[in-house]
Write an enzyme that holds these catalytic residues in place. Structure first.
Site, PDB file in Angstrom:
ATOM      1  N   HIS A   1     -10.512  -7.735  13.812  1.00 49.81           N
ATOM      2  CA  HIS A   1     -11.639  -6.741  13.464  1.00 49.81           C
ATOM      3  C   HIS A   1     -12.438  -6.967  14.570  1.00 49.81           C
ATOM      4  O   HIS A   1     -12.403  -7.739  15.484  1.00 49.81           O
ATOM      5  CB  HIS A   1     -12.219  -6.797  12.291  1.00 49.81           C
ATOM      6  CG  HIS A   1     -13.215  -8.272  12.286  1.00 49.81           C
ATOM      7  ND1 HIS A   1     -12.571  -9.471  11.717  1.00 49.81           N
ATOM      8  CD2 HIS A   1     -14.386  -8.447  12.488  1.00 49.81           C
ATOM      9  CE1 HIS A   1     -13.385 -10.458  12.024  1.00 49.81           C
ATOM     10  NE2 HIS A   1     -14.533  -9.970  12.326  1.00 49.81           N
TER      11      HIS A   1
ATOM     12  N   HIS B   1     -15.720  -7.532  20.976  1.00 43.90           N
ATOM     13  CA  HIS B   1     -14.489  -8.113  21.157  1.00 43.90           C
ATOM     14  C   HIS B   1     -13.750  -8.432  19.926  1.00 43.90           C
ATOM     15  O   HIS B   1     -14.527  -8.013  18.799  1.00 43.90           O
ATOM     16  CB  HIS B   1     -15.107  -9.495  21.442  1.00 43.90           C
ATOM     17  CG  HIS B   1     -15.790 -10.248  20.657  1.00 43.90           C
ATOM     18  ND1 HIS B   1     -16.998 -10.297  20.268  1.00 43.90           N
ATOM     19  CD2 HIS B   1     -15.434 -11.154  19.703  1.00 43.90           C
ATOM     20  CE1 HIS B   1     -17.332 -11.082  19.678  1.00 43.90           C
ATOM     21  NE2 HIS B   1     -16.355 -11.594  18.817  1.00 43.90           N
TER      22      HIS B   1
HETATM   23  P1  ATP Z   1     -14.978 -18.645  10.257  1.00 45.61           P
HETATM   24  O1  ATP Z   1     -16.127 -18.765  10.211  1.00 45.61           O
HETATM   25  O2  ATP Z   1     -13.934 -19.277   9.164  1.00 45.61           O
HETATM   26  O3  ATP Z   1     -14.166 -18.868  11.522  1.00 45.61           O
HETATM   27  P2  ATP Z   1     -15.185 -15.680  10.771  1.00 45.61           P
HETATM   28  O4  ATP Z   1     -15.839 -16.377  11.888  1.00 45.61           O
HETATM   29  O5  ATP Z   1     -14.318 -14.466  10.726  1.00 45.61           O
HETATM   30  O6  ATP Z   1     -14.509 -16.864   9.860  1.00 45.61           O
HETATM   31  P3  ATP Z   1     -17.749 -15.102   9.382  1.00 45.61           P
HETATM   32  O7  ATP Z   1     -18.333 -16.504   9.772  1.00 45.61           O
HETATM   33  O8  ATP Z   1     -18.131 -14.921   7.867  1.00 45.61           O
HETATM   34  O9  ATP Z   1     -16.226 -15.031   9.272  1.00 45.61           O
HETATM   35  O10 ATP Z   1     -18.152 -13.943  10.326  1.00 45.61           O
HETATM   36  C1  ATP Z   1     -17.767 -12.588  10.013  1.00 45.61           C
HETATM   37  C2  ATP Z   1     -17.635 -11.903  11.511  1.00 45.61           C
HETATM   38  O11 ATP Z   1     -19.126 -12.081  11.950  1.00 45.61           O
HETATM   39  C3  ATP Z   1     -16.924 -12.523  12.567  1.00 45.61           C
HETATM   40  O12 ATP Z   1     -16.515 -11.502  13.367  1.00 45.61           O
HETATM   41  C4  ATP Z   1     -17.940 -13.430  13.180  1.00 45.61           C
HETATM   42  O13 ATP Z   1     -17.514 -13.588  14.652  1.00 45.61           O
HETATM   43  C5  ATP Z   1     -19.251 -12.697  13.303  1.00 45.61           C
HETATM   44  N1  ATP Z   1     -20.378 -13.451  13.064  1.00 45.61           N
HETATM   45  C6  ATP Z   1     -20.451 -14.667  12.409  1.00 45.61           C
HETATM   46  N2  ATP Z   1     -21.893 -15.281  12.374  1.00 45.61           N
HETATM   47  C7  ATP Z   1     -22.347 -14.344  13.562  1.00 45.61           C
HETATM   48  C8  ATP Z   1     -23.541 -14.652  14.015  1.00 45.61           C
HETATM   49  N3  ATP Z   1     -24.519 -15.409  13.770  1.00 45.61           N
HETATM   50  N4  ATP Z   1     -23.743 -13.509  15.180  1.00 45.61           N
HETATM   51  C9  ATP Z   1     -22.903 -12.457  15.165  1.00 45.61           C
HETATM   52  N5  ATP Z   1     -21.643 -12.311  14.716  1.00 45.61           N
HETATM   53  C10 ATP Z   1     -21.329 -13.242  13.722  1.00 45.61           C
END
Ligand code: ATP
Ligand code: MG
Length: 185
Positions: A46, A128
């Site tokens: 995504h 990205h």
């Molecule tokens: P994992 O944390 O298990 O690797 P994930 O990163 O896909 O999985 P989440 O951490 O819930 O799941 O994040 C959901 C989405 O939001 C992802 O695309 C992640 O890159 C983005 N994201 C997470 N934390 C932040 C943040 N602090 N700032 C911007 N984007 C974020």
């Protein structure tokens, strides 16, 4: 069973169509040979438009309404370069924000502000698609990136559930973009 969690981890995103999803997944597997790390589950690929993090469960309904009431134009985004976020060790494919993406982000920001929330500042927005997590190396500079067009048709409010080793994403609300939702400015 009643879900009694006090808060939900939520973010706004766009999902690729089936054809692009397949191409991104196979690119991720090829990139893994260069960078190591772990590819995402194909259906999890995504583009994040804004991350809100934990939101009290009682406030989710208003976020769903906010999402459904957005007015968004259809458009495109071009993915044409690899990148690497060092701290979280994410290797990605992305590209600069197009006018449509900029507008989506702005409208989302305005709607959130009107309900006393905010997105991270615009200058932090680096559109990205994460192709590898825990990547050991950045994509080599010599590796040519493809140039792919992503049709922007729908913005989604998603819940992220991080219980297991892989996140589970659950769609909470969607806003279809329309060809007639032109710029207001
Ligand atoms: P994992 O944390 O298990 O690797 P994930 O990163 O896909 O999985 P989440 O951490 O819930 O799941 O994040 C959901 C989405 O939001 C992802 O695309 C992640 O890159 C983005 N994201 C997470 N934390 C932040 C943040 N602090 N700032 C911007 N984007 C974020
Ligand atoms: Mg994460």
């Amino acid at each position: 069973m009643t879900d009694i969690r006090a808060s939900r981890r939520v973010f706004f995103a766009a999902w690729p169509d089936a054809a692009l999803r397949e191409r991104l997944a196979s690119l991720a597997s090829r990139l893994q040979h260069h960078c190591g790390g772990r590819t995402p589950v194909i259906d999890n690929l995504h583009l994040t438009l804004g991350f809100l993090g934990n939101v009290p469960t009682a406030e989710i309904a208003s976020l769903q309404t906010l999402t459904e009431r957005l007015t968004l134009p259809t458009g495109e985004w071009t993915l044409d370069r690899y990148g690497y976020f060092h701290k979280p060790r994410l290797a990605w494919l992305g590209g600069p924000p197009t006018a449509t993406l900029t507008l989506w982000h702005a409208r989302l920001g305005e709607a959130l502000q009107a309900s006393d929330r905010s997105l991270p500042a615009w200058h932090d927005f680096r559109p990205h698609v994460t192709l590898l997590r825990h990547a050991e190396k950045a994509p080599p500079a010599t590796l040519a990136a493809p140039e792919w067009t992503w049709p922007l048709t729908r913005l989604t409010l998603v819940e992220s559930i991080l219980d297991g080793t892989r996140p589970i994403y659950r769609v909470l609300a969607e806003c279809p973009a329309t060809a007639t939702a032109s710029r207001r400015d």
